[in-house]
Each structure stands twice: as structure tokens, then as C-alpha cells.
Design a protein around this motif. Structure first.
Motif, short mmCIF file in Angstrom:
data_model
loop_
_atom_site.label_atom_id
_atom_site.label_comp_id
_atom_site.label_asym_id
_atom_site.label_seq_id
_atom_site.Cartn_x
_atom_site.Cartn_y
_atom_site.Cartn_z
N HIS A 199 0.13 3.90 -2.67
CA HIS A 199 -1.09 4.69 -2.45
C HIS A 199 -0.80 5.85 -1.51
O HIS A 199 -1.25 6.98 -1.75
N TRP A 222 -1.35 9.71 -2.49
CA TRP A 222 -2.28 10.55 -1.73
C TRP A 222 -1.58 11.77 -1.16
O TRP A 222 -2.10 12.88 -1.24
N ASP A 262 0.81 -1.23 0.00
CA ASP A 262 0.00 0.00 0.00
C ASP A 262 0.84 1.27 0.00
O ASP A 262 0.29 2.37 0.02
N ASP A 271 -10.52 9.08 0.09
CA ASP A 271 -9.89 7.78 -0.19
C ASP A 271 -8.96 7.37 0.95
O ASP A 271 -8.96 6.21 1.39
N SER A 272 -8.14 8.32 1.41
CA SER A 272 -7.19 7.99 2.48
C SER A 272 -7.93 7.71 3.78
O SER A 272 -7.56 6.80 4.54
N TYR A 327 -9.26 4.26 3.53
CA TYR A 327 -8.18 3.27 3.66
C TYR A 327 -7.81 3.04 5.11
O TYR A 327 -7.71 1.89 5.58
#
Length: 485
Positions: free
Chosen positions: A163, A167, A160, A190-191, A194
Motif C-alpha cells: 500500500h 500510494w 502493508d 487513504d494514506s 491508514y
């Protein structure tokens, strides 16, 4: 506001390499408390730049960080932190939230973590020396190293990491237009989603990491879910972004200032002092960060700031205050004096200064020991317009076998995916090449905190024992050097 103040628009222009912001310099010398307007948001605000007054404002409880939902003047189109971020919480709630992660960033925790951090970096340097020449120091070292470390601390799986990097790059940017601002807002969601999934995973499968600690604190009622997510996002994203940019800028400063790199190589015991001085000297932020609001009338220096008025401080400017740091623009590993403000001041002092300092010490100690002949592969600030040019190869002499450097200009705009593609193509073609606001320019530096510079590091690295001489080059990394804040 006060009667007939002179208000100046602070645009935050592009700046070459690590040049100090002339607006901040002028403010520091001529008007350490001045009224300004910013490119976005509403109204006017105050900017405080001198060391003593910055410390005063940031420690005085009459200046609140509880600004969520207010129409504040700001540097960026979007609001960077999550609404429940600890940076917007005043004491005592602020201390309650910070206390949940304090043990993870203590001196004891850093002592236990350091051997593992050293192993991570040693493996990356091994790969660098085995790899293609020239090498990309940002891509191969100063970006993946802090990403691996914060992943280890937080419990973010390696799969990950990309990502997190994406971000942070998007969120900690200036956002050049509304589409970019909308992308940044999507990234916030999104973060958040997550880290919510990661928290649920750690509840089911606890580990020895900070995310598990946060989940336990939430389950015990110390913090709520939104506070957990805001804090995890802050640490996870900024823990990579800030260290990547600062480390890259430190290397650029060392390799472009006569004698500094050679002294570190010859006197390894000076590394802690060098790190501390570079933290003071490097302009780690492009522009200003998050404001405070006066909860009552407060006199700051000779200026009366009224209740309800917004106040920004510049730690960058304070760190260059000649009244506190004589010859502030000079890098002096032996400098004595008050502590710098690179990690902030007051209740909102950085959560992880010991981690950031330890990473920088490990990085510089390792690179000076293993790559003592590291040098720039191209002249600092070399500009390459429009065309792609082949990068000169070293011819085999020991001096040619190593080198590193960042080249380019700070970009005010947010990351353009095309830029990353061009940068990667340029690296694959072994060409020093970068982009600035959609055009082709080389960049000399990297910076931190939501905006600022993208970095390209061009370096010559020592050849492997039986390998040919070669140079190491860094393309334009998609990370932003100095963040806008």
C-alpha cells in the motif's frame, strides 16, 4: 513583478536516462535567477539555480514556506503534501515538529539500525541469487530494500508495504490529467486514514518505532493529530520513494560509466565517498519542488524579488554549479569541496539524510562484495518499440554471469496501471520492455520525487554455485524515478 522581466515556460520535457535537464543547465549558466511560468497553477514565479543563491534563499527567513491554500504556480495538477506537512511550517513551529522524530534519525540510531538493515539486504540478495535469471534489480532489491527499512523505522507492518509503495507512486507523480489528479487526492486521504489507524494501534500496543514516538509526542501535547499524520505520511512514503529511485539511479550511473563499478569492487573503502558524490551528481528531482514566498522585498543576486512573489530553487542545478564543483558533470569519488545540497539546505533540510546515506552505503558495499561482476545485460538506452523481444541469455562464461542496468526513458505522466502489467508480463517473458506515456519504450533510469522516470533494470547476476549462467533483468518498475515536486 520586476519591470519587463523575460518569462519562460518551464515544461519539464522527457529526458533520456540521467541526462541533465537542459533548461536547468541554461538557467544555471545564463540566468541563475530567472522568471518562469509552470504548467499548472496561477501566475509567474522565480527560479534560482546557482549554488550560493540557492543557499541564500533557503536559509533566509524572509522567504516563507507557509504557502498552504495559496493559488501558487506549480509543476503538478495536484498539491502533493498534506496541508499540515512540516515542509509548509516556518520556524519555530518547524523545529518543534521535527524535534519529535530527530532521535529516530540520529547517528546513534543509525549505528544501532545498521546491522538489521544489513540483514534485510543480505536476505534479499540471497533470494536474488536463488531466483529466476535474469533478475529484476528494482523489483528484487532497490524497491523492497528501502521499503523494508522505512517500514522497520516507522513500524509499518510488512503486509502493508504494498500500500505504501502504491500510494507513493501515485501521489508523487505528475498526474497527467484530471482523473490522475483526483486519484492522487484520494490517495492522500487513504494514506492519512491508514496512518491514523496505525497511530491508534500504536497507542494501544506501543513498540520501539517512530510511529509510537509520534503518538507519545501527540499525547504530551508537543504536536497535534494533523501534524502527526502529515509527518508520518511524509516519512513513510518519501522514505521509500526517494531512496528507491536514488539507489536505482546510482546503480545505473555506476554501471554505465567506465571504471566506476570496478573501482568500488577493488577499493571498498571508497564507498562512502562514492555515495556522497553520487548524491550530488544524480539528478534526483525532475523539475522543481515546493516554492517559498517573499515576505518582503529581497534582492537575490542582481534581481529584486518583491513581497508576495513566489520563488523556487533547484538543488539539482546547484549541485552542478561549475563555480563550486569543477567538472560537475564528472563523477569523482575523491571530490573535495562544499557539501552538496541533495538533502536541501536551511531549516527545511531533509529529516533523514543519515538514514538515506546509510542505506546507500550498505547497498553498494553489499552488491560490490557479492556481485562484483555485475554488468549491464543490454546496451544502455536500448529502445524497444511496440513489439516484445526475447532477452539474450548468457552462455556460461564468467563475464556473462552477472550484470545489471536500468534502461528506458523518463516519463512525464503518472503511473498507468497498464504499464505495470505490461512490465510484469515482459519480465515474466524474460524480455526487456518498458512503456513511456502509454507507448512501448525501454527506459534507462529511475528517479525520485514525484514524477520523472520509471525504472527498468536489466542486470546479469552471478550464477549460483551449481547453477547455469544467467542474466538479470529489471522490468519497468511502477515506481517513478525522478519525482515531480
Amino acid at each position: 513583478m520586476n519591470s519587463e522581466p523575460v518569462t519562460t515556460l518551464y515544461r519539464v520535457d522527457d529526458l533520456p536516462a540521467l541526462d541533465f535537464d537542459p533548461f536547468l543547465r541554461a538557467s544555471l549558466h545564463e540566468a541563475p535567477v530567472r522568471q518562469i511560468r509552470l504548467p499548472h497553477g496561477e501566475g509567474e514565479c522565480w527560479l534560482v539555480t546557482s549554488y550560493d543563491l540557492v543557499r541564500f534563499v533557503t536559509a533566509d527567513p524572509r522567504f516563507s514556506r507557509d504557502i498552504t491554500g495559496r493559488p501558487i504556480p506549480k509543476m503538478t495538477r495536484h498539491f502533493i503534501p498534506l496541508d499540515r506537512a512540516v515542509s509548509f511550517v516556518d520556524p519555530p513551529g518547524h523545529a518543534r515538529v521535527r524535534a519529535t522524530v530527530a532521535p529516530a534519525f540520529s547517528s546513534t540510531a543509525m549505528s544501532l539500525l545498521r546491522p538489521r538493515v544489513q540483514e534485510l539486504l543480505d536476505a534479499m540478495v540471497d533470494r536474488l541469487l536463488r531466483g529466476q535469471r535474469p533478475a529484476d534489480l528494482v523489483r528484487d532489491i532497490t524497491s523492497p530494500f528501502p521499503l523494508a527499512v522505512i517500514g522497520l523505522v516507522m513500524g509499518i507492518p510488512e503486509a502493508d508495504h504494498a500500500h505504501v509503495r502504491e500510494w507513493a507512486t501515485t501521489l508523487l507523480s505528475r498526474a497527467s490529467d484530471e482523473q490522475a489528479a483526483q486519484r492522487a487526492e484520494r490517495v492522500k486521504q487513504d494514506s492519512r486514514a491508514y496512518f491514523l489507524r496505525l497511530a491508534r494501534l500504536r497507542r494501544a500496543e506501543p513498540r520501539d518505532d517512530t510511529m509510537t514516538t509520534l503518538v507519545r509526542a501527540m499525547d504530551h501535547g508537543t504536536i497535534d493529530e494533523e501534524e502527526l499524520l502529515a509527518l508520518a505520511t511524509l516519512i513513510g512514503l518519501n522514505g521509500w520513494h526517494a531512496v528507491c529511485n536514488n539507489a536505482s539511479n546510482m546503480l545505473y550511473a555506476l554501471l554505465t560509466t567506465d571504471g566506476l563499478w570496478d573501482r568500488l569492487c577493488a577499493e571498498p573503502h571508497t564507498v562512502p565517498g562514492a555515495v556522497d558524490e553520487l548524491l550530488r551528481w544524480v539528478p534526483h528531482k525532475h523539475g522543481v519542488g515546493q516554492p517559498r514566498i517573499a515576505t518582503e522585498d529581497v534582492r537575490v543576486g542582481d534581481v529584486l524579488i518583491r513581497q508576495g512573489e513566489y520563488v523556487y530553487v533547484s538543488y539539482v542545478a546547484a549541485n552542478w554549479d561549475e563555480r563550486v564543483y569543477p567538472q560537475a558533470g564528472h563523477i569523482d569519488f575523491d571530490r573535495q569541496g562544499p557539501r552538496h545540497l541533495a538533502f536541501g539546505n536551511g531549516p527545511h533540510f531533509c529529516v533523514g539524510p543519515l538514514l538515506a546515506r546509510m542505506e546507500a552505503e550498505v547497498l553498494l558495499s553489499t552488491l560490490t562484495a557479492r556481485l562484483p561482476t555485475l554488468r549491464l545485460a543490454v546496451p544502455p538506452g536500448t529502445g524497444l518499440l511496440a513489439d516484445r523481444h526475447p532477452h539474450p541469455r548468457a552462455q556460461g562464461t564468467p563475464r556473462d554471469l552477472v550484470g545489471a542496468g536500468l534502461h528506458g526513458r523518463r516519463a512525464r505522466t503518472t503511473q498507468d496501471p497498464k504499464n505495470a502489467i505490461r512490465a510484469r508480463a515482459a519480465f515474466d517473458a524474460d524480455e526487456p520492455h518498458g512503456t513511456r506515456s502509454g507507448a512501448h519504450h525501454s527506459r534507462p533510469c529511475v528517479t525520485d520525487r514525484c514524477g520523472g522516470v520509471r525504472v527498468g533494470v536489466t542486470a546479469v547476476v552471478p550464477a549460483a554455485p551449481a547453477g547455469p549462467a544467467s542474466t538479470a533483468r529489471a522490468s519497468d518498475d511502477p515506481s517513478r524515478a525522478r519525482p515531480y515536486g
